[in-house]
Design an enzyme around this catalytic site. Structure first.
Site, PDB file in Angstrom:
ATOM      1  CG  ASP A 116      11.503  13.623   4.342  1.00  0.00           C
ATOM      2  OD1 ASP A 116      11.453  14.641   3.611  1.00  0.00           O
ATOM      3  OD2 ASP A 116      11.256  12.475   3.919  1.00  0.00           O
TER       4      ASP A 116
ATOM      5  N   GLY B  23      12.210   1.114   2.654  1.00  0.00           N
ATOM      6  CA  GLY B  23      11.310  -0.032   2.785  1.00  0.00           C
ATOM      7  C   GLY B  23       9.911   0.227   2.251  1.00  0.00           C
ATOM      8  CG  ASP B  24       8.497  -1.515  -0.800  1.00  0.00           C
ATOM      9  OD1 ASP B  24       8.653  -0.315  -1.091  1.00  0.00           O
ATOM     10  OD2 ASP B  24       9.013  -2.450  -1.452  1.00  0.00           O
TER      11      ASP B  24
ATOM     12  CB  ILE C  91      -0.987   0.030   1.193  1.00  0.00           C
ATOM     13  CG1 ILE C  91      -0.265  -0.262   2.519  1.00  0.00           C
ATOM     14  CG2 ILE C  91      -2.131  -0.953   0.997  1.00  0.00           C
ATOM     15  CD1 ILE C  91      -1.137  -0.154   3.753  1.00  0.00           C
ATOM     16  N   GLY C  92       2.155   1.170   0.007  1.00  0.00           N
ATOM     17  CA  GLY C  92       2.960   2.384  -0.024  1.00  0.00           C
ATOM     18  C   GLY C  92       4.433   2.117   0.169  1.00  0.00           C
ATOM     19  CB  SER C  93       7.406   3.299  -0.924  1.00  0.00           C
ATOM     20  OG  SER C  93       7.057   2.271  -1.826  1.00  0.00           O
ATOM     21  N   GLY C  94       8.074   3.914   2.170  1.00  0.00           N
ATOM     22  CA  GLY C  94       8.625   4.912   3.080  1.00  0.00           C
ATOM     23  C   GLY C  94       9.979   5.352   2.579  1.00  0.00           C
ATOM     24  CB  SER C  95      12.628   7.561   3.987  1.00  0.00           C
ATOM     25  OG  SER C  95      12.515   7.054   5.295  1.00  0.00           O
TER      26      SER C  95
ATOM     27  CE  LYS D 233       9.394   2.210   6.389  1.00  0.00           C
ATOM     28  NZ  LYS D 233       9.573   3.588   6.894  1.00  0.00           N
TER      29      LYS D 233
END
Length: 415
Positions: free
Chosen positions: A128, A21-22, A15-19, A38
């Site tokens: 960030d 990892g997914d 459902i998404g990505s971080g700085s 994550k």
């Protein structure tokens, strides 16, 4: 084949990505609740998830900090299981046609300053600050702003002695260039002042719809960063904030005036925007723009349905010999029913709506984010929940509309 994590969590779709990892949607099998999971490959060149999970654990208990359920390794992956949150402010900004009303910007600013202050109180800077890293809660916490993604966070002082890190130069840009402070562009070590300056750019982004240094083209990433830096430095704060209340320029000027190791006056910055909020006559009802759009689309759909039923009713009248010659009110009485009033156009009175939502565009936007819709979240987060302190001047029960403000959009996720 069913994939499990920590022998308790079922892994779902990405459902998404971080700085680093997914992020995947998951299910707590024992509790039957959805979670965010994550993942980071253990073979990655610079493993970061373990460090990020430690920072999250240090932040636990703070208002607007997601709860960590489990951390560990599973096969070839480092894993962190977290509370599932709602949409990011970037998602909601798009949902609202990339413009927030002043009321919504001020409601967000109040909470966002508090989130940054809390992180700083725990001896870390975020590095960030951007709309993607602020998410709304779900359900009863649908009006609470969360801060996420500590992949770039850094300790800026010793926890025991409060000794500040030393001033340094020639640092590479860390974070997102669009919202980076001028000192970050100049290669200066980041500190508390930089998180707050970045927030100032985020708030003006919400006001304007875009920032003057967006969309610049360059051959390389480094050249693009240089162009963004040049444009940012050559745009006076008064020009950036022109046409908007002076508090936004005051906020940015204050942030830029701070020295490297200064402790910002968070209360002063919050009060700037609270005073403006009160002068505008806004109410702390926590009805954001996206709530109005969702409610507006729902009302429009109800009106259309009433109109359809009314047409069918009139058609039945014309076919019924017993009522054909009677005026509509008389025929209604003959059947023991009341005439359905014609639908009235939706006229929102709240300061949160920029324009009256049109049925088609409202529903079209809602359809595009249908995966994120969270129906019926009541507006029941108190101001003390949001700031961690009681402030009786901010909201009374009588100000809370029944179920008007659903949290807008459901379960997108941590980036």
């Amino acid at each position: 084949m069913e994939l499990r994590v920590g022998n308790r969590y079922r892994l779902g779709r990405k459902i998404g990505s971080g700085s680093f990892g997914d992020i995947y949607l998951g299910t707590d099998i024992a509790a039957g609740e959805e979670v965010a999971i994550k993942l980071e490959c253990v073979k990655t060149k610079h493993p970061q998830l373990h460090i990020e999970s430690k920072i999250y654990k240090m932040m636990q208990g703070g208002v607007g900090i997601p709860t960590i359920r489990w951390c560990g390794a599973e096969g070839d992956y480092n894993v962190m299981v977290m509370e599932l949150l709602g949409p990011s402010l970037e998602d909601l900004f798009n949902f609202c046609s990339r413009k927030f009303s002043l009321k919504t910007v001020l409601l967000l600013a109040d909470q966002m300053i508090s989130r940054i202050e809390y992180i700083h109180s725990k001896n870390f800077i975020h590095r960030d600050v951007k709309p993607d890293n602020f998410l709304m809660g779900l359900g009863k916490k649908g009006n609470l702003v969360y801060i996420i993604d500590f992949g770039l966070a850094k300790k800026y002082r010793d926890a025991r002695t409060h000794q500040h890190i030393p001033y340094r130069e020639n640092k590479n840009l860390t974070g997102t260039a669009r919202y980076a402070s001028i000192n970050t562009h100049l290669g200066i070590e980041q500190s508390r002042r930089d998180d707050l300056e970045s927030l100032g750019y985020v708030l003006m982004y919400f006001n304007l719809g875009s920032l003057p240094w967006q969309g610049l083209k360059a051959a390389t990433k480094r050249q693009k960063y240089e162009r963004i830096s040049e444009k940012k430095m050559s745009t006076p704060i008064e020009v950036l904030c022109k046409g908007y209340p002076s508090e936004f320029a005051t906020y940015l000027n204050f942030c830029r005036s701070l020295r490297f190791d200064d402790k910002p006056d968070y209360s002063y910055l919050r009060q700037l925007f609270r005073n403006l909020f009160h002068r505008q006559g806004f109410s702390y009802d926590y009805v954001f723009d996206w709530n109005m759009l969702k409610f507006g689309a729902s009302r429009a759909a109800d009106d259309a349905e009433r109109e359809r039923r009314d047409r069918e009713e009139r058609l039945r009248h014309s076919r019924n010999p017993a009522t054909r010659g009677l005026p509509s009110t008389a025929s209604g009485r003959l059947r023991g029913t009341q005439e359905v009033a014609p639908p009235t156009p939706l006229t929102p009175t709240s300061h949160t709506a920029n324009t009256s939502p049109r049925p088609v565009s409202g529903m079209e936007r809602e359809r595009k984010v249908s995966m994120r819709l969270h129906r019926g979240a009541p507006v029941n987060v108190s101001s003390s929940d949001l700031t961690g302190r009681q402030d009786t001047s901010r909201m009374s029960t009588s100000q809370i509309p029944g179920r008007v403000a659903s949290s807008g959009l459901q379960s997108v996720v941590h980036r």
